[in-house]
Design a protein around this motif. Structure first.
Motif, short mmCIF file in Angstrom:
data_model
loop_
_atom_site.label_atom_id
_atom_site.label_comp_id
_atom_site.label_asym_id
_atom_site.label_seq_id
_atom_site.Cartn_x
_atom_site.Cartn_y
_atom_site.Cartn_z
N UNK A 141 0.76 -1.56 0.13
CA UNK A 141 0.11 0.27 0.09
C UNK A 141 0.80 1.26 -0.13
N UNK A 142 0.37 2.73 -0.45
CA UNK A 142 0.99 3.22 -0.45
C UNK A 142 0.53 5.01 0.82
N UNK A 143 1.75 5.28 1.10
CA UNK A 143 1.57 5.91 2.31
C UNK A 143 2.14 6.96 2.12
N UNK A 144 1.26 8.17 2.44
CA UNK A 144 1.13 9.62 1.69
C UNK A 144 1.46 9.81 2.61
N UNK A 145 2.20 11.16 2.82
CA UNK A 145 2.42 11.67 4.63
C UNK A 145 2.07 13.44 3.89
N UNK A 146 1.18 14.61 4.41
CA UNK A 146 1.65 15.56 3.64
C UNK A 146 2.05 16.26 5.40
N UNK A 234 -5.66 16.25 -1.16
CA UNK A 234 -5.63 16.50 0.24
C UNK A 234 -5.36 18.09 0.63
N UNK A 235 -6.34 18.11 1.99
CA UNK A 235 -6.31 19.46 2.12
C UNK A 235 -5.86 20.55 3.64
N UNK A 236 -5.22 18.33 4.34
CA UNK A 236 -4.58 19.41 5.46
C UNK A 236 -3.57 18.26 5.69
N UNK A 237 -2.89 18.67 6.54
CA UNK A 237 -1.82 17.82 7.12
C UNK A 237 -2.19 15.99 7.56
N UNK A 238 -1.19 15.26 7.49
CA UNK A 238 -1.37 14.10 8.21
C UNK A 238 -1.54 12.70 7.26
N UNK A 239 -1.60 11.66 7.76
CA UNK A 239 -0.66 10.53 6.81
C UNK A 239 -1.87 9.93 6.69
N UNK A 240 -2.27 9.74 4.84
CA UNK A 240 -3.24 8.66 4.83
C UNK A 240 -2.79 7.37 3.85
N UNK A 241 -3.58 6.21 3.77
CA UNK A 241 -2.33 5.24 3.03
C UNK A 241 -3.78 4.62 2.18
N UNK A 242 -3.00 4.15 0.72
CA UNK A 242 -3.88 3.66 -0.21
C UNK A 242 -4.00 2.22 -0.84
N UNK A 243 -4.63 1.52 -0.54
CA UNK A 243 -3.93 -0.02 -0.48
C UNK A 243 -4.66 -0.24 -2.04
N UNK A 244 -5.37 0.32 -3.05
CA UNK A 244 -5.91 -0.44 -4.26
C UNK A 244 -6.57 1.76 -4.74
N UNK A 245 -6.87 2.31 -6.18
CA UNK A 245 -7.49 2.37 -6.52
C UNK A 245 -7.37 2.69 -8.35
N UNK A 246 -9.07 2.16 -8.07
CA UNK A 246 -9.37 1.74 -9.72
C UNK A 246 -9.96 3.21 -9.79
#
Length: 824
Positions: A141-146, A234-246
């Motif tokens: 999965x992809x971890x995105x840190x803003x 994304x419109x604020x700071x923090x972490x979000x993970x994505x497992x699948x985007x279709x």
């Protein structure tokens, strides 16, 4: 043996090139009462393989590339070295050697097809993780840190060289996402035009924290763009993970996880009798550790791991076994499944599974059959029903192995054939015949069909329309599973298409033996050409059939029930000669040495330097050009290796075109003369059994006299080959019982029109009005392109001058089909 129904070839007319005069009309008599070989309804099908992004970015409708973030996963034991993918060392079961030098394309982007905007690590970062995967089978999965959100941050997917977004269509977005407690903002999915303008959007609702949320949304774009991208904003700071985007557009027949509409329709328009899947070389893999695994293509697309493709990129497994079976049913095609017998690609690593694992591969094949046609009381039949299809799918053919050869393959084939046939006697089982119809190279007990392959230059197809005429009948039928003119024709021009049309006429005429055919490869995304010549080209918003596509379509739409008798006339050609050029020496998979090399031309003898060590195909190309009337003498000794000697003559300066005697080739079994082209080679002489011993000096002499070349080994004449002109004009004829029409097919690859004076025998009446369908070009080098996709397309017109006798002028550089209504 094939019996000719007339004093010449049944339904074939081969006119030769270079005529000194061109008569106005050549008489041909067609005898409708003289019934020849039937033409099978299964004659024309298609062969699919994941190559050139044929599936992902092609037939499969998914718009997001690397949707599961599995792109960086390597096959077991592989590693990256100097930016290239290196397989684990394995022993080739044919040579017994380990190939330590093999390497393959590897994409070195951190996260393929994904990027952050702005591209500033102080603002946002991304990394791949295997933490808390949604599916163990697809763990990345992809971890995105803003870090900063003064302005919105976007995670962008480029698609497959852009996404085609059309106003008025509804797009289905699926996102599996989780967020950390510190991310309190919103996530917005946006479709961006090439210029960055937002042309559609929707919010992703993620109310839970630290838990996966599977969101399904629709987006209705406000405008169209064929180079669009998908952005997650994304419109604020923090972490979000994505497992699948279709992201899916509407699909062919509105199937879930289905096919791209225009591409699927282009293929359906060929009216294929069967669909071969999954390959091709992907069946075997570079080595067994990355062979195609059909079981992993079932179930939730988000849970499918994919596999690094033999052709240099990762196959998502999105277009899986169930989807292909469903597509076959939708277009009325039978399914052909290709199984692995426990052998890796013999053109690459060539490993063989241990004896103890053969039952595992056999069980895997039996499970695939059961999934397609097994009862609901079986394990895999029940799973098919659970996946939404209780009725059996149209599986009819199983090809046992892909491009395998040798004693080990033959032994395993017999094991598979016996087991499958015992349980499923209704299935047609196919042997992969890499011997080129050389029966002495097969050691199997029994098969239903054999599958030879030809990738050749135009000359081969023009010269070999009679290839099947004398082949043995009764032991098996022939499925020509892979063939194409792909040498010296660029991406595929009119010359390629006409040569294929000529060759197909020979296959159709021999319909009692050749009952199935499929061109290969089928698809290419124009942004990723791994193979030089392919039938159908695909871009984000366009699909185009090459000229060869139209030849295939014309044959499929105009298949006669059976062939009819025909007379034939041959126009006497001018003579042709071997080309002048350089002389060269080499070997293949062998080490050899050459000495006492002498060329005698015009009474003068020239001595060439010895070659103490030859290990490459063309180790030495000697300076100087010789004509086509000389004698070459030399001594050759094999030091070690699997084959014999390669001796070149008439070679171009770049060493890519000319002729080659392959002495003790094809596993040290055969000697033949080959003609070389810029993109390959082909055999142009008889093939003579011969074996070259190690450590022994052989006396070799080549005598070349304009049109004839002779090869002597130790004073014995081995090959005596006369160069003959290339046929340019071909006629095939048959009768369609359903419509009561005579079908005449004529190929004219010459630079002049040809008039044929037809006489129809065995009929009581001929309707004057009929149809003529013509595919023609101004030049043999002409071809369709994405900029001009209809430059060469069939044109149908009414023709009202048919009769028991009639004349027709066939244009230069054309393939024409006449349909004539008759009463018998």
């Amino acid at each position: 043996m094939k019996k000719n129904l007339t004093m010449t070839l049944l339904g074939a007319l081969a006119f030769m090139a270079g005529c000194t005069s061109q008569p106005e009309g050549v008489p041909v008599t067609l005898n409708v009462a003289e019934k020849g070989a039937s033409v099978s309804p299964s004659m024309y099908g298609v062969f699919f393989e994941e190559i050139n992004h044929a599936g992902d970015g092609g037939l499969y409708a998914e718009l997001v590339q690397n949707r599961s973030f599995e792109e960086k996963e390597m096959p077991e034991g592989y590693h990256v070295e100097h930016g290239r993918l290196k397989p684990a060392p394995v022993k080739n079961h044919l040579s017994g050697q380990v190939n330590h030098g093999a390497s393959f394309h590897w994409n070195n982007e951190p996260v393929r097809a994904w990027s952050l905007q702005p591209a500033d690590e102080a603002i946002a970062t991304m990394r791949l993780t295997k933490e808390k995967p949604m599916f163990e089978t697809a763990p990345n999965n992809l971890e995105v840190t803003i870090n900063k959100a003064d302005k919105p941050v976007q995670l962008i997917n480029e698609g497959y060289w852009g996404m085609n977004i059309e106003k008025g269509q509804i797009y289905t977005l699926r996102v599996i996402v989780r967020k950390a407690p510190d991310y309190t903002g919103t996530i917005t999915a946006k479709l961006l035009a090439k210029d960055g303008k937002v042309i559609g959007q929707t919010n992703i609702d993620v109310k839970q924290t630290d838990a996966w949320v599977d969101e399904l949304k629709v987006i209705e774009p406000t405008s169209s763009d064929n180079e669009a991208r998908l952005a997650l904003e994304f419109d604020t700071t923090g972490k979000v993970w994505f497992d699948y985007v279709s992201l899916f557009p509407p699909t062919f027949n509105s199937r879930y996880n289905g096919m791209r509409q225009d591409v699927a329709q282009c293929l359906a328009d060929l009216k294929p009798a069967f669909f071969r899947w999954p390959g091709g070389c992907v069946v075997e893999g570079i080595s067994l550790s990355n062979h195609f695994d059909w079981k992993k293509t079932l179930g939730d697309p988000a849970a499918r791991p994919g596999e690094y493709s033999t052709w240099g990129y990762r196959c998502s497994y999105g277009m899986g076994y169930h989807e292909v079976l469903q597509y076959c049913e939708d277009i009325g095609a039978k399914m052909m499944f290709v199984c692995n017998v426990g052998l890796g690609c013999q053109f690459r690593m060539g490993d063989a599974s241990p004896e103890s694992e053969i039952p595992t591969y056999l069980d895997d094949c039996m499970d695939a059959i059961e999934y397609a046609i097994g009862g609901l009381d079986t394990e895999w039949g029940a799973l098919r029903a659970k996946n939404g299809h209780a009725a059996p799918f149209p599986l009819q053919y199983v090809e046992i192995g892909n491009e395998n050869w040798g004693a080990e393959y033959d032994r395993r084939f017999d094991i598979f054939y016996k087991a499958i046939k015992e349980k499923y006697p209704q299935l047609t089982l196919i042997y992969d015949d890499m011997s080129g119809l050389r029966e002495e190279n097969r050691a199997i007990e029994k098969t239903d069909m054999i599958d030879p392959h030809w990738y050749v230059a135009p000359d081969f197809f023009y010269r070999n329309t009679t290839l099947f005429d004398t082949k043995q009948r009764g032991k098996w039928e022939v499925y020509v599973g892979e063939y194409a003119c792909n040498q010296g024709v660029g991406g595929g021009n009119m010359n390629a298409a006409l040569s294929e049309a000529a060759f197909i006429s020979g296959m159709e005429r021999n319909g009692d033996l050749v009952t199935m055919t499929s061109y290969a490869p089928l698809f290419e995304n124009v942004n990723n050409r791994e193979w030089a010549t392919n039938l159908i080209w695909i871009d984000t918003d366009q699909v185009m059939g090459r000229t060869s596509y139209h030849v295939q379509k014309m044959y499929a739409e105009n298949r006669p029930t059976y062939n009819i008798g025909a007379s034939a006339t041959t126009i006497t050609p001018d003579s042709v000669e071997y080309r002048s050029g350089a002389i060269g020496l080499g070997t293949w998979d062998t080490e050899a040495e050459y000495k006492d090399i002498r060329v005698t031309e015009n009474g003068k003898t020239t001595t060439l330097p010895d070659l103490a060590k030859a290990t490459e195909v063309l180790t030495k190309l000697y300076d100087g050009t010789y004509g086509n009337n000389y004698t070459l003498e030399l001594k050759a000794r094999k030091i070690s290796g699997a084959e014999g000697f390669l001796i070149f003559f008439g070679m171009s300066e770049d060493g890519k075109q000319g002729y080659r005697f392959n002495i003790g080739g094809w596993g040290n079994r055969t000697t033949a003369l080959q003609q070389l082209y810029a993109q390959g080679d082909q055999v142009v002489s008889r093939e003579i059994p011969q074996r070259i011993e190690e450590g022994r000096w052989y006396d070799i002499r080549i005598e070349l006299t304009q049109r004839v070349v002779k090869l002597y080994v130790d004073g014995k004449l081995i090959i005596d080959n006369e160069l003959k002109p290339i046929p340019q004009k071909f006629l095939a004829s048959g009768y369609d019982e359903e419509t009561g029409e005579v079908i005449i097919k004529f190929v004219n690859s010459a630079d002049k029109a040809q008039v044929i004076d037809f006489t129809l025998d065995g009929v009581t009446n001929v309707t004057s009005e009929g149809r003529a369908i013509t595919l023609k070009a101004d030049d043999l080098g002409d071809e369709n392109s994405m900029d001009n996709p209809t430059k060469i397309v069939p044109v149908e017109k009414a023709y009202n001058k048919f009769g028991k006798t009639f004349s027709y002028e066939f244009p230069k550089y054309s393939f024409t089909i006449l349909r004539v209504k008759v009463e018998k």
